[in-house]
Design a protein around this motif. Structure first.
Motif, PDB file in Angstrom:
ATOM      1  N   CYS A   9     -10.467   2.811   0.673  1.00  0.00           N
ATOM      2  CA  CYS A   9      -9.301   3.319  -0.049  1.00  0.00           C
ATOM      3  C   CYS A   9      -9.124   4.801   0.272  1.00  0.00           C
ATOM      4  N   LEU A  33      -1.234   0.756   3.087  1.00  0.00           N
ATOM      5  CA  LEU A  33      -2.133  -0.396   2.998  1.00  0.00           C
ATOM      6  C   LEU A  33      -3.507  -0.030   2.448  1.00  0.00           C
ATOM      7  N   THR A  34      -3.871   1.257   2.515  1.00  0.00           N
ATOM      8  CA  THR A  34      -5.192   1.673   2.028  1.00  0.00           C
ATOM      9  C   THR A  34      -5.129   2.749   0.946  1.00  0.00           C
ATOM     10  N   THR A  35      -3.956   3.035   0.410  1.00  0.00           N
ATOM     11  CA  THR A  35      -3.818   4.132  -0.547  1.00  0.00           C
ATOM     12  C   THR A  35      -4.229   3.748  -1.963  1.00  0.00           C
ATOM     13  N   THR A  40      -0.786  -0.318  -1.774  1.00  0.00           N
ATOM     14  CA  THR A  40      -1.214  -1.414  -0.896  1.00  0.00           C
ATOM     15  C   THR A  40      -0.185  -2.529  -0.914  1.00  0.00           C
ATOM     16  N   ASN A  41       0.319  -2.863  -2.088  1.00  0.00           N
ATOM     17  CA  ASN A  41       1.344  -3.902  -2.177  1.00  0.00           C
ATOM     18  C   ASN A  41       2.624  -3.465  -1.491  1.00  0.00           C
ATOM     19  N   GLY A  43       2.699  -1.441   1.072  1.00  0.00           N
ATOM     20  CA  GLY A  43       2.360  -1.570   2.493  1.00  0.00           C
ATOM     21  C   GLY A  43       2.452  -2.998   2.976  1.00  0.00           C
ATOM     22  N   LYS A  44       1.979  -3.950   2.151  1.00  0.00           N
ATOM     23  CA  LYS A  44       2.082  -5.364   2.505  1.00  0.00           C
ATOM     24  C   LYS A  44       3.542  -5.789   2.593  1.00  0.00           C
TER      25      LYS A  44
END
Length: 127
Positions: A9, A33-35, A40-41, A43-44
């Motif tokens: 993360c 994606l890693t924050t 993350t959602n 980013g997805k």
């Protein structure tokens, strides 16, 4: 220790030099994606949108029983995914109007589905 397949993360490194604004935005979106959970959602979602915008019917092989008119690879390569954009009416009054306008103006969505605003939305817009 953490399993090898679990991402670390960490947020975006804003000190990283990018060659253009587009590279910078892409880099920020990739780092989502890693924050953290919400990022993350996001980013997805960005990855899924990229996948939808890239997809063409030619990515799926023609098989027996499919429409003969769609057998030609040249025809298949012109057929893209239809992108439906759904949002609740409060997105307009909470500042997303310009984002939605941009998506529509630049033909990034094909269909819009929204809800009708409640009375509280109409009251909020008056102030």
């Amino acid at each position: 220790s953490m399993p090898d397949d679990v991402p670390i993360c960490k947020g975006h490194d804003f000190n990283t030099a990018c060659t253009s604004d587009k590279d910078n935005i892409d880099s920020i979106m990739d780092s989502m994606l890693t924050t953290g959970f919400q990022a993350t959602n996001l980013g997805k979602a960005v990855e899924e949108i990229k996948r939808m915008r890239k997809w063409r019917l030619s990515d799926t092989p023609w098989k027996e029983g499919d429409d003969e008119a769609l057998r030609d690879p040249a025809v298949r390569s012109k057929i893209r995914a239809r992108i439906f954009f759904a949002y609740t009416s409060n997105q307009i009054s909470c500042g997303q109007r310009e984002v939605i306008k941009f998506l529509v103006q630049h033909k990034m969505v094909d269909v819009i589905v929204t809800t009708a605003g409640g009375i509280e939305e109409d009251i909020i817009k008056c102030f």
